[in-house]
Motif scaffolding. Structure first.
Motif, mmCIF file in Angstrom:
data_model
loop_
_atom_site.group_PDB
_atom_site.id
_atom_site.type_symbol
_atom_site.label_atom_id
_atom_site.label_comp_id
_atom_site.label_asym_id
_atom_site.label_seq_id
_atom_site.Cartn_x
_atom_site.Cartn_y
_atom_site.Cartn_z
ATOM 1 N N THR A 1 0.829 -1.201 0.000
ATOM 2 C CA THR A 1 0.000 0.000 0.000
ATOM 3 C C THR A 1 0.867 1.255 0.000
ATOM 4 N N ALA A 2 1.904 1.267 0.829
ATOM 5 C CA ALA A 2 2.811 2.417 0.866
ATOM 6 C C ALA A 2 3.498 2.610 -0.481
ATOM 7 N N LEU A 3 3.927 1.517 -1.106
ATOM 8 C CA LEU A 3 4.565 1.605 -2.416
ATOM 9 C C LEU A 3 3.585 2.114 -3.478
ATOM 10 N N ALA A 4 2.347 1.626 -3.431
ATOM 11 C CA ALA A 4 1.352 2.070 -4.405
ATOM 12 C C ALA A 4 1.103 3.570 -4.269
ATOM 13 N N GLY A 5 1.080 4.069 -3.038
ATOM 14 C CA GLY A 5 0.886 5.499 -2.837
ATOM 15 C C GLY A 5 1.994 6.328 -3.453
ATOM 16 N N LEU A 6 3.226 5.814 -3.403
ATOM 17 C CA LEU A 6 4.355 6.524 -4.020
ATOM 18 C C LEU A 6 4.267 6.479 -5.535
ATOM 19 N N PHE A 7 3.954 5.302 -6.083
ATOM 20 C CA PHE A 7 3.947 5.136 -7.530
ATOM 21 C C PHE A 7 2.784 5.884 -8.176
ATOM 22 N N ALA A 8 1.760 6.213 -7.403
ATOM 23 C CA ALA A 8 0.647 6.986 -7.950
ATOM 24 C C ALA A 8 1.029 8.455 -8.155
ATOM 25 N N MET A 9 2.068 8.903 -7.476
ATOM 26 C CA MET A 9 2.501 10.296 -7.546
ATOM 27 C C MET A 9 3.441 10.500 -8.744
ATOM 28 N N ASP A 10 3.551 11.732 -9.191
ATOM 29 C CA ASP A 10 4.422 12.053 -10.324
ATOM 30 C C ASP A 10 5.806 12.441 -9.829
ATOM 31 N N HIS A 11 6.520 11.484 -9.262
ATOM 32 C CA HIS A 11 7.868 11.737 -8.785
ATOM 33 C C HIS A 11 8.880 11.473 -9.911
ATOM 34 N N SER A 12 9.942 12.271 -9.900
ATOM 35 C CA SER A 12 11.046 12.011 -10.826
ATOM 36 C C SER A 12 12.092 11.118 -10.181
ATOM 37 N N TYR A 13 12.110 11.116 -8.850
ATOM 38 C CA TYR A 13 13.089 10.326 -8.106
ATOM 39 C C TYR A 13 12.363 9.514 -7.027
ATOM 40 N N PHE A 14 12.902 8.333 -6.759
ATOM 41 C CA PHE A 14 12.369 7.498 -5.694
ATOM 42 C C PHE A 14 13.511 7.100 -4.769
ATOM 43 N N ILE A 15 13.291 7.237 -3.463
ATOM 44 C CA ILE A 15 14.215 6.733 -2.451
ATOM 45 C C ILE A 15 13.465 5.640 -1.696
ATOM 46 N N LEU A 16 13.880 4.400 -1.897
ATOM 47 C CA LEU A 16 13.171 3.242 -1.350
ATOM 48 C C LEU A 16 14.056 2.582 -0.301
#
Length: 423
Positions: free
Chosen positions: A83-98
């Motif tokens: 769920t937390a990952l889905a919330g991030l991927f729904a956003m228009d981020h250019s960078y991801f820190i996982l």
């Protein structure tokens, strides 16, 4: 020093990284899965139709469609991570820190995330993947290996030195000759159901025939959301069976349950203030407890010199987990239940967990994990959870014979890019 983003100083940049924390509970705000995935988009005042499309796609990517209306309070650890990952991927981020993104995920969900990493890289997104697993570190274009307060390696994946060592098969240490037929806990025809969040999708757990004996060590394995943590809470007395018959020789104080999010048990200002709360336990021997705890700190690689004055937040996530494990062992319970004990613990520090299983100072141990190899190495029998059914205890060989076609049982899945790197 100076930090720049695309050549712009950080303080002048408008960069918005998608940041996944080690503990997914710390970034779940919505009351349901769907509302949590939409949370960030709502804060951006996105048009409703566009938001609905992005949420639907994110739910599909992480196999959450069937539980979109489920309360986030009722999610398993793996479901919270997805769920937390889905919330991030729904956003228009250019960078991801996982930060430890595969924690709490079963093997199929790990595959899904590896696939998403490939897609992000192909689409030009920047990804910082923080992991304890060397075999995951080589999935990227560059490996930055940290240790001893410095960068030890900054290299191409092909030149990363720790990969082959991490894949070495370790000898199984799960044999225990001191067996007994003394039953500590058993349940027949047990039942438990989660509150109905959607009538047609209510989850019912059934336990036809389960038993736990003194001097036994069980490994619990199954998909995320299969009921492993729930059954652990039932045995520990934190939940109550709704049906069936149980027999137990264990009082509540005979059981120590270390939950998935173990660091949340360190809830006071200093480590000393946390352990002082244990004085309320019946028959608690503070002198003996501190003597054993100091020994366990040494075994787990925690600096034993005056750690009780140190604030709990000043320890890393892995250190906090090892501290909780040390406290659990120092309490010397009859039954120790470990729920995902390897989360956030590096491969090197993971070897420090061996003594929990080899010394066998605890009469009975239940270990819950998505790491098949770890469980098979340390436990004598397996309880497999499948679609809400708790199967009877069996040998690992028996489980593998029954599910020989399901390769996810046997090893952590690594994408083809990894195999190409190490071939």
């Amino acid at each position: 020093g100076e930090i720049t983003i695309d050549g712009t100083p950080l303080e002048q940049s408008e960069w918005r990284p998608g940041f996944l924390r080690q503990n997914p509970e710390n970034q779940i705000f919505g009351t349901t899965v769907e509302r949590d995935v939409a949370f960030g988009l709502e804060n951006r005042n996105m048009a409703r139709q566009q938001m609905r499309e992005k949420v639907t796609e994110a739910l599909r990517l992480f196999r959450l469609e069937s539980i979109r209306e489920k309360s986030t309070a009722d999610l398993s650890g793996g479901e919270k991570q997805r769920t937390a990952l889905a919330g991030l991927f729904a956003m228009d981020h250019s960078y991801f820190i996982l930060d430890e993104p595969t924690s709490y995920l079963d093997y199929p969900s790990q595959w899904d995330l590896y696939h998403q990493l490939e897609l992000l890289r192909d689409q030009g997104f920047g990804v910082l993947w923080i992991t304890q697993y060397p075999e995951e570190a080589v999935l990227g274009d560059r490996v930055v290996h940290l240790g001893n307060n410095e960068i030890l390696h900054d290299t191409d994946p092909n030149d990363y030195p720790d990969v082959r060592e991490s894949l070495e098969v370790q000898e199984t240490i799960n044999e225990n000759s001191d067996k007994t037929n003394e039953s500590l806990f058993s349940v027949k025809n047990g039942e438990f159901s989660y509150p109905d969040w959607e009538a047609e999708n209510s989850f019912v757990m059934t336990i036809p025939d389960y038993s736990l004996f003194r001097n036994s060590c069980q490994g619990w394995y199954g998909y995320s959301g299969a009921g492993k943590s729930t059954f652990a809470k039932l045995i520990a007395g934190l939940e109550e069976f709704e049906g069936g018959s149980t027999e137990s020789k264990l009082a509540k104080d005979d059981i120590v349950y270390v939950p998935q999010f173990a660091e949340q048990m360190l809830h006071s200002g200093t480590l000393g203030e946390t352990t002082n709360l244990l004085r309320h336990r019946p028959g608690f021997d503070e002198v003996k407890f501190h003597e054993i705890l100091t020994q366990e700190f040494t075994a787990f690689g925690i600096e034993p010199d005056a750690p009780f004055e140190r604030p709990v937040w000043s320890y890393s996530g892995g250190e906090q987990r090892r501290i909780v494990l040390a406290i659990a062992l120092a309490l010397q319970p009859t039954l120790l239940i470990l729920d995902e004990p390897t989360i956030g613990v590096s491969p090197g520090d993971r070897k420090k967990l061996d003594h929990i299983f080899t010394s066998r100072e605890i009469p009975a141990i239940i270990c819950i994990s998505h790491e098949y190899e770890f469980l098979k190495r340390h436990t004598e029998q397996v309880i497999y959870f499948q679609n809400g059914k708790v199967m009877s205890p069996q040998s690992w060989d028996s489980l593998e014979a029954e599910f020989s076609s399901q390769n996810f049982l046997y090893k952590k899945p690594i994408p083809d890019t990894f195999h190409q790197v190490t071939s």
